[in-house]
Write an enzyme that holds these catalytic residues in place. Structure first.
Site, mmCIF file in Angstrom:
data_model
loop_
_atom_site.group_PDB
_atom_site.id
_atom_site.type_symbol
_atom_site.label_atom_id
_atom_site.label_comp_id
_atom_site.label_asym_id
_atom_site.label_seq_id
_atom_site.Cartn_x
_atom_site.Cartn_y
_atom_site.Cartn_z
ATOM 1 N N HIS A 133 28.232 35.440 36.034
ATOM 2 C CA HIS A 133 29.150 33.667 35.902
ATOM 3 C C HIS A 133 28.087 33.214 35.365
ATOM 4 C CE1 HIS A 133 31.117 35.614 39.853
ATOM 5 N NE2 HIS A 133 29.825 36.510 39.804
ATOM 6 N N ARG A 162 30.239 30.756 34.198
ATOM 7 C CA ARG A 162 30.359 28.889 34.843
ATOM 8 C C ARG A 162 31.914 28.447 33.967
ATOM 9 N NH1 ARG A 162 30.116 30.401 39.868
ATOM 10 N NH2 ARG A 162 27.908 30.565 40.587
ATOM 11 N N ASP A 189 25.237 39.213 39.289
ATOM 12 C CA ASP A 189 25.661 38.492 39.301
ATOM 13 C C ASP A 189 24.822 37.410 39.400
ATOM 14 O OD1 ASP A 189 27.622 37.234 41.335
ATOM 15 O OD2 ASP A 189 27.151 37.931 43.319
#
Lengths: 431, 323
Positions: free
Chosen positions: A59, A61, A308
């Site tokens: 991620h 973002r 992750d």
């Protein structure tokens, strides 16, 4: 860009471990041989040269959450962690559920230090209601679809998505499109902040039972059987989840699975500190689960280690445990944790961190080796024995929510080469 | 226990038997203060205590305020509505703001388990947990121990049943640990839907049959039945709950003459306890409330005023001690 010669290194790429020099020119491996010379010479004596790592789940973002991370900062951390490609999850704002947002990700990746591979949502806005335009997304380069942290709750929707995706290979050079699932049945997990069990009971914390994960794995195994579709199980955390995947593979179903570094060495007792850095989804489980996850990686049931990587700002994490967002950063520390905790040799680690994830993501034409002439020069040079101590503040991420603060680990990335470009040298990012 | 150099009371699990006895002895002294015509001592004069209540509380809050006033402490209230949490200030920013005003202690109640422990990590002030989620409510545990010992004396071998919604109860978690630490036999009684998912490591026995233990009890401790549990289908109906797990008149008749009926309040008469039973002489429910003030005086004094009269520092033991 001049040529780079890597001398005296040990090559590990799944095609046999051997000592050889490499010459890199124009972004590709020009030669594998002996006593090679180049404009830049990297003495890799004592180092292992591997295909660059591939992270199936990060991620970064951006767009939408730039205070926690950007593609630039996230990819720098990834490069420092030996990754030459990362699959970014679609839970951005806006969601990656159209070719337009895929193009936006590519635009934002212009200064990245590794290849940024967009995944896309299975359903529009990841809300489980309507199928995303999968053909359009595959045409724009997407190979992996996932609703990320929410999982596709409705079995009929998941079945439809698998069926539809199985008819898109002709748009993907014959690659079978993969649906990656965060396995968690909301009906059992909603409201939970940690693994349901001994520690949640003691701490008075609402829990998420292991069965929430197992039920969805079991369901998706059944749907993979029904549709002949391809399912990738993200961050498996439970012993019985590993068993379900093992059985599905024995049956010949097209399923793969991954585990994250934090599930190799942390368990739910960490939550007793109420430190929100240990809040993650799926949650840290029991020591028996940790053992089973490691065994699953070692016996090939789980194919890949993915991080992750989930950055969160300090203010978001400095909330009560119940309210803090789940997630931990991990790209920069993944190799060291795996090397220290898994008990695997380097050949196995290269499989888990590079060869298999490149194949799962459909990018094995350019990542995951083998190290041979004509291949794009995506490489990591590792010191397997270097001891160092993880410090969140010293990591490249904009956020510092590492669960490994102060942990002593073994194994460090010395150099990372992406498309022939030396993006990390002597443990420092070059830009 | 100590964090950041200050002493805190966060969980009953932090207290050993000596610590608890120390607190209960001191509670006895402060109970006498409460009986004076002017029930006030200067023990914490000049000390400032902040109330940080993220969750509505009238009873616990009033009890702490009364305790602080009787010790002559200055108090300030940081008014936190649940909406201000939603407005985005992090818990850490909130506690740092309060600490910047200069406080010696902070009493925290929060709907989220662990919040007081987080506050203790972020401030130098002494932190007292006034209830955090389903986790702990140590001053309730202490006042219950004080109440029980004042009637029954030594709790070694005494049998207490904690009855009802254990799963969602911080009172149950504090009392299971506290009574077991003091040597009592603890039995948890409730339907499986209202028990914690795991009882590994709990010093307790469990039964789903209140009638199986009722004759043997020295204390029947009833938990408040949250009315929304019926909506969550944890129990089919409150009527059925009362029938199976309530302290009905018939069950109360089976309790020994010396056995205590306790409840942390507020009661749902007719649900966990028959209305009439709550008014029996062996129901010590209002006494628990009165003892709450004395216990909280003892805790505030030990954490904020140790070394002064009326106890000397060497007598302050274990988990509350200056290490």
């Amino acid at each position: 860009m001049g040529s780079i010669a890597i001398t005296n290194g040990t090559l590990v790429d799944g095609a046999g471990t051997r000592r050889a020099d490499l010459l890199i020119q124009n972004g590709v491996i020009a030669e594998v041989g002996e006593k090679l010379d180049g404009d830049t010479i990297i003495d890799a004596d004592g180092l292992v040269v591997t295909p660059g790592f591939v992270d199936l789940q990060v991620h970064f973002r951006e767009p939408g959450g730039e205070e926690a991370e950007t593609i630039q900062t996230g990819s720098r951390g990834a490069a420092l962690g030996g990754f030459t490609a990362v699959v970014v999850m679609p839970n951005t704002t806006p969601t990656i559920d159209s070719a337009a947002v895929v193009r936006q990700i590519h635009d934002l990746s212009i200064d990245a230090l590794c290849e940024v591979v967009p995944s896309a949502a299975i359903t529009v806005d990841r809300d489980g209601e309507a199928l995303a335009p999968m053909a359009e997304l595959v045409r724009s380069g997407v190979r992996m679809f996932t609703d990320d942290g929410v999982g596709v709750q409705d079995a009929r929707m998941m079945r439809t998505a698998l069926e539809y995706a199985s008819g898109l290979s002709h748009l993907a050079d014959g690659f079978e499109i993969v649906l990656a699932q965060h396995c968690e049945v909301d009906a059992l997990a909603a409201g939970g902040a940690m693994h349901e069990g001994e520690w949640s009971s003691r701490l008075g914390m609402p829990g998420q039972p292991a069965e929430a994960e197992e039920l969805m794995i079991a369901r998706d195994v059944a749907l993979a059987r029904l549709t002949d579709g391809r399912v990738h199980f993200q961050h498996v955390t439970t012993a019985r989840g590993v068993d379900l995947i093992r059985a599905a593979k024995a049956e010949g179903l097209k399923v793969t699975g991954e585990a994250t570094p934090h599930y190799l060495c942390l368990d739910h007792s960490a939550v007793a500190s109420f430190d929100t850095v240990f809040k993650v989804n799926p949650p840290l489980r029991t020591p028996a689960d940790v053992t089973a996850i490691k065994a699953g990686l070692l016996d090939g049931t789980l194919d890949a280690i993915a991080t992750d990587h989930a950055p969160h700002t300090r203010q978001d994490k400095e909330r009560p445990f119940l309210d803090a967002p789940p997630g931990m950063i991990g790209v920069e520390t993944a190799f060291a944790i795996a090397n220290t905790e898994l008990g695997a040799d380097i050949e196995k680690l290269v499989e888990l961190l590079s060869i298999n994830p490149a194949r799962i993501a459909g990018i094995d034409d350019r990542h995951g080796g083998p190290i041979e002439a004509g291949r794009p020069a995506n490489l990591a040079l590792l010191d397997l024995d270097e001891q160092w101590t993880i410090t969140g503040a010293a990591l490249a991420s904009r956020s510092s929510n590492t669960p490994f603060e102060g942990r002593s680990v073994r194994g460090k990335i010395r150099h990372t080469i992406w498309n022939g470009d030396l993006v990390v040298t002597n443990g420092e990012a070059t830009r | 226990m100590r964090r950041n150099g200050a002493r805190h009371l966060l969980s009953m699990a932090d207290l050993d038997r000596d610590d608890i006895e120390q607190i209960l002895n001191l509670t006895g002294s402060f109970a006498e203060v409460g009986e004076r015509s002017i029930p006030k001592v200067p023990a914490l004069r000049g000390k400032t205590i902040a109330w940080l209540f993220y969750e509505d509380s009238t009873r616990t809050r009033l009890s702490f305020e009364t305790a602080a006033k009787r010790l002559s402490a200055d108090t300030m209230n940081f008014s936190v509505s649940s909406s201000s949490v939603n407005k985005g200030e992090s818990l850490r920013d909130t506690i740092e703001t309060i600490a910047a005003m200069g406080i010696d202690g902070v009493v925290v109640r929060h709907r989220a388990a662990g919040a007081p422990q987080q506050v203790a990590d972020w401030t130098d002030a002494a932190v007292i947990n006034a209830g955090d989620g389903w986790h702990q409510h140590p001053t309730q545990g202490l006042l219950d121990l004080y109440t029980a010992t004042s009637h029954l004396g030594d709790l070694d071998g005494k049998h207490i049943a904690i009855v009802g919604d254990i799963k969602h109860s911080r009172v149950a978690r504090s009392n299971a640990i506290g009574f077991a630490t003091m040597g009592a036999r603890v039995t948890l009684v409730g339907p499986p839907t209202l028990l914690p998912p795991s009882l590994d490591g709990w010093p307790v026995e469990v039964t789903h049959d209140l009638d199986a233990v009722i004759d043997d009890l020295d204390i029947c401790y009833l938990l408040r039945m949250q009315l929304e549990r019926q909506k969550q289908a944890a129990v089919p109906t409150l009527r059925e709950y009362h029938h199976e797990y309530g302290l009905t008149s018939a069950r109360a008749d089976r309790l020994g003459a010396e056995a205590l009926i306790m409840h942390p309040g507020p009661m749902n008469r007719g649900v966990e306890i028959a209305g009439e039973v709550a008014d029996r002489p062996n129901a010590v429910i209002t006494e628990q409330v009165a003892n709450g003030v004395s216990v909280r005086m003892a805790v505030l004094f030990l954490l904020l005023g140790a070394g002064r009269e009326p106890v000397d520092e060497s007598a302050v033991g274990g988990g509350l001690a200056v290490a």
